[in-house]
Design a protein around this motif. Structure first.
Motif, mmCIF file in Angstrom:
data_model
loop_
_atom_site.group_PDB
_atom_site.id
_atom_site.type_symbol
_atom_site.label_atom_id
_atom_site.label_comp_id
_atom_site.label_asym_id
_atom_site.label_seq_id
_atom_site.Cartn_x
_atom_site.Cartn_y
_atom_site.Cartn_z
ATOM 1 N N THR A 95 0.483 -1.450 0.132
ATOM 2 C CA THR A 95 0.279 -0.198 0.279
ATOM 3 C C THR A 95 0.788 1.553 -0.170
ATOM 4 O OG1 THR A 95 -1.479 1.533 1.328
ATOM 5 C CG2 THR A 95 -0.015 -0.012 2.043
ATOM 6 N N ARG A 96 0.484 2.333 -0.553
ATOM 7 C CA ARG A 96 0.640 3.569 -0.855
ATOM 8 C C ARG A 96 0.531 4.584 0.729
ATOM 9 N NH1 ARG A 96 5.718 4.151 -2.984
ATOM 10 N NH2 ARG A 96 5.147 6.261 -3.760
ATOM 11 N N SER A 97 -0.378 3.869 1.491
ATOM 12 C CA SER A 97 -0.813 4.893 2.661
ATOM 13 C C SER A 97 0.360 4.847 3.905
ATOM 14 C CB SER A 97 -2.202 3.898 2.536
ATOM 15 O OG SER A 97 -2.678 5.176 3.370
ATOM 16 N N ARG A 98 0.145 6.424 4.399
ATOM 17 C CA ARG A 98 1.163 6.909 5.445
ATOM 18 C C ARG A 98 0.435 6.335 5.970
ATOM 19 N NH1 ARG A 98 2.213 13.462 4.335
ATOM 20 N NH2 ARG A 98 3.842 12.926 2.230
ATOM 21 N N THR A 99 -0.949 6.028 7.037
ATOM 22 C CA THR A 99 -1.323 4.946 6.903
ATOM 23 C C THR A 99 -1.957 3.771 7.479
ATOM 24 O OG1 THR A 99 -3.128 6.631 7.271
ATOM 25 C CG2 THR A 99 -1.880 7.370 8.993
ATOM 26 N N PRO A 100 -1.179 2.493 6.723
ATOM 27 C CA PRO A 100 -2.116 1.238 6.457
ATOM 28 C C PRO A 100 -2.882 1.207 7.406
ATOM 29 C CG PRO A 100 0.407 1.160 6.846
ATOM 30 C CD PRO A 100 -0.046 2.642 6.967
ATOM 31 N N LEU A 101 -3.645 0.343 7.351
ATOM 32 C CA LEU A 101 -4.180 -0.471 8.361
ATOM 33 C C LEU A 101 -3.743 -1.578 8.868
ATOM 34 C CD1 LEU A 101 -8.451 -0.741 7.073
ATOM 35 C CD2 LEU A 101 -7.709 1.137 8.666
ATOM 36 N N SER A 102 -3.849 -1.719 10.294
ATOM 37 C CA SER A 102 -3.201 -3.773 10.191
ATOM 38 C C SER A 102 -3.898 -4.537 10.568
ATOM 39 C CB SER A 102 -2.158 -2.780 12.153
ATOM 40 O OG SER A 102 -1.945 -4.162 13.170
ATOM 41 N N ARG A 103 -3.258 -5.887 9.797
ATOM 42 C CA ARG A 103 -4.153 -6.576 9.464
ATOM 43 C C ARG A 103 -3.321 -8.226 9.727
ATOM 44 N NH1 ARG A 103 -7.615 -5.432 4.390
ATOM 45 N NH2 ARG A 103 -8.882 -3.753 4.877
ATOM 46 N N SER A 104 -3.558 -9.174 10.626
ATOM 47 C CA SER A 104 -3.264 -10.220 10.598
ATOM 48 C C SER A 104 -3.632 -11.632 9.879
ATOM 49 C CB SER A 104 -2.667 -10.549 11.778
ATOM 50 O OG SER A 104 -4.002 -10.654 12.391
ATOM 51 N N TYR A 105 -3.074 -12.424 9.495
ATOM 52 C CA TYR A 105 -3.727 -13.330 8.476
ATOM 53 C C TYR A 105 -3.123 -14.279 8.949
ATOM 54 C CZ TYR A 105 -4.307 -9.555 4.758
ATOM 55 O OH TYR A 105 -4.607 -8.452 4.192
ATOM 56 N N VAL A 106 -4.325 -15.639 9.046
ATOM 57 C CA VAL A 106 -4.180 -16.681 9.638
ATOM 58 C C VAL A 106 -3.995 -18.314 8.543
ATOM 59 C CG1 VAL A 106 -4.934 -18.896 11.330
ATOM 60 C CG2 VAL A 106 -4.854 -16.164 12.221
ATOM 61 N N LEU A 107 -2.986 -18.933 8.822
ATOM 62 C CA LEU A 107 -3.042 -20.026 7.441
ATOM 63 C C LEU A 107 -2.664 -21.368 8.322
ATOM 64 C CD1 LEU A 107 -2.781 -21.078 4.294
ATOM 65 C CD2 LEU A 107 -0.944 -20.451 4.398
ATOM 66 N N HIS A 108 -4.046 -22.370 7.719
ATOM 67 C CA HIS A 108 -3.751 -23.394 9.196
ATOM 68 C C HIS A 108 -3.644 -23.315 10.592
ATOM 69 C CE1 HIS A 108 -3.868 -26.148 5.578
ATOM 70 N NE2 HIS A 108 -3.179 -25.219 5.221
ATOM 71 N N GLY A 109 -4.327 -22.323 10.582
ATOM 72 C CA GLY A 109 -4.155 -21.748 12.855
ATOM 73 C C GLY A 109 -2.970 -20.994 13.277
ATOM 74 N N HIS A 110 -2.005 -20.378 12.633
ATOM 75 C CA HIS A 110 -0.439 -20.473 12.081
ATOM 76 C C HIS A 110 -1.249 -18.329 11.900
ATOM 77 C CE1 HIS A 110 1.519 -23.517 13.735
ATOM 78 N NE2 HIS A 110 1.137 -24.552 12.585
ATOM 79 N N THR A 111 -0.516 -17.914 12.338
ATOM 80 C CA THR A 111 -0.371 -16.043 12.521
ATOM 81 C C THR A 111 0.581 -16.006 12.023
ATOM 82 O OG1 THR A 111 -2.113 -15.610 14.444
ATOM 83 C CG2 THR A 111 -0.762 -13.827 13.343
ATOM 84 N N LEU A 112 0.368 -15.580 10.582
ATOM 85 C CA LEU A 112 1.655 -15.248 9.594
ATOM 86 C C LEU A 112 2.653 -14.277 10.389
ATOM 87 C CD1 LEU A 112 0.305 -15.946 5.687
ATOM 88 C CD2 LEU A 112 1.502 -17.555 7.385
ATOM 89 N N GLU A 113 3.603 -14.082 9.779
ATOM 90 C CA GLU A 113 4.382 -12.836 9.794
ATOM 91 C C GLU A 113 4.410 -11.965 8.893
ATOM 92 O OE1 GLU A 113 9.377 -11.966 10.559
ATOM 93 O OE2 GLU A 113 8.853 -13.681 9.980
ATOM 94 N N SER A 114 4.115 -10.639 9.752
ATOM 95 C CA SER A 114 4.349 -9.286 8.334
ATOM 96 C C SER A 114 5.198 -9.114 9.152
ATOM 97 C CB SER A 114 3.610 -8.280 9.252
ATOM 98 O OG SER A 114 3.435 -7.123 8.139
ATOM 99 N N VAL A 115 5.747 -8.727 7.189
ATOM 100 C CA VAL A 115 7.282 -8.135 6.655
ATOM 101 C C VAL A 115 6.663 -6.938 6.007
ATOM 102 C CG1 VAL A 115 7.949 -10.511 6.898
ATOM 103 C CG2 VAL A 115 7.083 -9.548 4.824
#
Length: 229
Positions: free
Chosen positions: A14-34
């Motif tokens: 995203t090019r937004s200066r204030t992006p929304l904070s979201r987390s994603y879950v796959l097979h019960g594991h929260t993916l690391e945000s990079v």
């Protein structure tokens, strides 16, 4: 099949200066945000820019060039030039039609590698001025990397246009322009309207501008390189 969550990450682009904070879950594991991630050898960034990729490639190319300088000190000019074209320049041009920079800072960053290579090939280290570097490039007959990337973008564009590369999302946006007078050539395409400079210098809008500004003989040269449908 065993699932390895450590190998999966998420990245919001995203090019937004204030992006929304979201987390994603796959097979019960929260993916690391990079903020950056490598995909098919290209480093992608969360803000959609290619600065990280360009810096990584320039650094890697400089390391390889340094290795060649240490190990080919007494080799002929021909051997050194072949080594540069085989091991260094491909690093600077891999997938360049995607990330071809438009900022002067990034353009100079890449050109500096080729200028160092020219000094290595010709064994000329006594004068490091930019003018001297350009003269060395002319002596070797090397095009600036910026020009080579532009040619590669145009060739990819031509292949997509002619259906030689399957990319319907882009091909559907390549629309012939209405006939007008005083044009460089007859195969013009409608320019894509953009609201931001960032979008204007992305692959398709930028390449359509470059294509429309070609001379007739340049168009024929690109078509001859890519081949007919």
């Amino acid at each position: 099949m065993q699932f390895h969550p450590a190998k999966c990450v998420s990245m919001a682009v995203t090019r937004s200066r204030t992006p929304l904070s979201r987390s994603y879950v796959l097979h019960g594991h929260t993916l690391e945000s990079v903020r950056t991630a490598k995909y098919l050898g290209v480093t992608m960034s969360h803000d959609g820019t290619w600065d990280h990729h360009i810096n990584n490639m320039a650094n890697k190319a400089n390391r390889v060039l340094g290795f060649l300088r240490r190990n080919l000190k007494i080799s002929s000019t021909s051997i050194k030039e072949k080594a540069y074209k085989a091991f260094v320049r491909p690093l600077l041009e891999y997938a360049s039609s995607v990330w071809d920079p438009y900022t002067q800072k990034s353009i100079v960053r890449l050109e500096s590698v080729q200028r160092r290579a020219a000094r290595f090939v010709l064994n000329r280290y006594h004068n490091k001025s930019s003018v001297s570097s350009m003269l060395l490039l002319l002596q070797l007959g090397w095009e600036p990397l910026e020009q080579r990337r532009r040619t590669q973008r145009l060739e990819v564009f031509c292949r997509i246009r002619d259906g030689l590369v399957e990319c319907p999302v882009i091909r559907d946006k390549i629309v012939p322009a209405p006939p007008r007078g005083r044009r460089m050539h007859t195969e013009q395409f409608t320019r894509i309207k953009t609201r931001t400079l960032y979008r204007a210098d992305s692959f398709l809008p930028r390449t359509i501008r470059d294509w429309n500004n070609l001379h007739k003989d340049e168009v024929e040269a690109v078509v001859a390189t890519t081949g007919p449908v």
